[in-house]
Design a protein around this motif. Structure first.
Motif: not given
Length: 479
Positions: A42, A150, A199, A203, A219, A222
């Motif tokens: 990630d 998240l 991005r 995600l 995230p 992102m």
């Protein structure tokens, strides 16, 4: 016959191919050193030492990223110093054994490749709203794809709730799960805003991945894109306002997909864009005499003007809380129904708007309803000194809310159905500018509601949802 591969009399073509394959891609004796528990794709794909983005490899033993594969590169040095031998090229998705520097081809590594880059077929996407099958993470915990936490890096819960909410809007999700839907979008030379789209797509695929190693996703990449393309207006180190982020993010995605003012120009407009008619009339100053007021009202600038305005969300105002509380009412939180705050759009209720020199009265009526309707309940008022929060509870039904009564007469004839169901509810807890955000989300295949606050995901009863301080809601048109 290739050099080194001689056929004996009793050797078949298949055996010869296997022999050649084993020579080119030898079996790696270090595959059992791979630690899937530490693998986390990630984060930004850059070397942990040189911070370079070129030729980056992930060490599959410790999970760190290093640059290069040749002699004296960071990955090569790491493999010798730490005796970590299996690496994955984050760009080409090929596996290598270092320092021997040979490629590993083994189907047992496909799960790692899929976690780094999940892909979805049309058939898989069609089943997402109906399949109630749970997935199992590496630690044995079960999760529903799409209902995963998240990570909160520091203060990005205001972004997390928006990203989670958008991931459950079916057309948005289906569009971004398949990269071929947007990979051919051409942007002007030097414009890199399309990376924001990529991005978000990455995600979305990680959130809905049925083969995740963990029951949460970070995230990080992102949000790095958000910080960059919002010119640091939205950070993940300081708390922000979800409605500001939502408004900016939808518009940024729309522009990056070459969207125009037309409804069908991007998936964002197709999903969320509605339209309203605004009737505006200027009101004369209060301190004037009646005769003078009457004279002004005859002028053209005081006549009612009508304009059409598109919207991505509807702003609803809460009634002001009581100024003075007695002992009995001190602990009672005021309540209001959703229908009463939606009366702003019935083309009868007039609302006063003040500018620095003029006052206006406006009436609103909706002329186009979008497939997904976002409602923003305005809880915060800012003045020169501080921000105040209105804690009034909004009572709302979760299913079958009819927005037909707020449509203009001619629009009513165009719509067969105007009822909506709630699919996402974002809540603010605590003091203004210091509080936290959480959300309720509907898992369609099971009909179960979940409460999500960063990494924490728990089931919640539907009747508990209306007791919270709702801030942003997403409704889906019933078909």
């Amino acid at each position: 016959m290739e050099k080194g591969h001689y056929r004996s009399d009793d050797e078949s073509d298949t055996e010869l191919v296997l022999k050649k394959f084993k020579t080119e891609f030898p079996l790696c004796p270090y595959l059992d050193t791979i630690n899937r528990q530490v693998l986390d794709f990630d984060f930004e794909k850059l070397c942990s030492i040189s911070l370079s983005r070129i030729n980056v490899y992930a060490c599959l033993v410790c999970g760190k990223y290093f640059q290069g594969r040749g002699t004296n590169t960071y990955a090569y040095t790491h493999s010798i110093a730490e005796s970590h031998h299996v690496f994955l090229n984050l760009h080409t998705l090929k596996f290598y054994c270092l320092p021997d520097n040979y490629e590993i081809v083994d189907s047992s590594l496909d799960d790692i490749k899929y976690v780094l880059n999940p892909t979805f077929t049309e058939e898989q996407i069609q089943q997402l709203n109906t399949s109630d099958k749970m997935s199992r993470a590496i630690d044995g915990s079960l999760y529903y794809p799409g209902i995963v936490g998240l990570n909160n890096i520091k203060a990005n819960d205001y972004c997390n709730v928006i990203l989670q909410g958008l991931s459950h809007v079916t057309p948005i999700r289906n569009f971004f799960l398949r990269e071929e839907n947007y990979v051919k979008v051409k942007r002007p030379p030097g414009d890199s805003s399309f990376l924001l789209v990529q991005r978000f797509g990455e995600l979305m695929r990680k959130l809905w991945n049925p083969r995740n190693f963990k029951t949460h996703v970070s995230p990080h990449e992102m949000l790095q894109a958000v910080v960059l393309w919002s010119h640091k207006r939205f950070q993940f180190t300081t708390q922000g306002d979800p409605i500001d982020f939502l408004s900016w993010f939808l518009n940024a995605l729309h522009r990056a997909l070459n969207g125009t003012k037309k409804v069908n120009s991007s998936i964002i407009n197709k999903t969320f864009l509605g339209s309203m008619r605004i009737h505006t009339r200027k009101i004369p100053p209060v301190d004037l005499e009646e005769k003078e007021k009457h004279r002004l009202l005859q002028l053209s600038e005081y006549a009612v003007s009508v304009s059409e305005s598109p919207f991505l969300y509807l702003t609803c105002d809460l009634p002001p809380p009581p100024l003075f509380k007695d002992e009995i009412l001190e602990n009672i939180i005021p309540q209001v129904s959703l229908t009463s705050i939606l009366e702003k759009f019935n083309n009868q209720t007039e609302k006063e708007y003040k500018t620095y020199k003029d006052n206006f009265l406006k009436r609103f009526e909706i002329t186009e309803l979008p497939p997904y309707l976002i409602i923003y309940i305005k809880r915060f008022t800012k003045n020169t000194f501080f921000t105040e929060k209105n804690r009034t509870i909004v009572n709302f039904p979760i299913k079958s809310i009819d927005f037909g009564e707020y449509l203009s007469k001619e629009a009513k004839t165009r719509y067969k159905n105007t009822t909506y169901d709630l699919i996402a509810n974002i809540i603010h807890d605590g003091e203004p500018e210091k509080g936290t955000y959480r959300m309720h989300i509907l898992h369609k295949p099971t009909g179960q509601w979940f409460e999500m606050q960063d990494l924490h995901v728990t089931e919640i009863l539907p009747q508990m949802i209306t007791l919270s301080e709702a801030y942003i809601q997403i409704y889906e048109l019933k078909t």
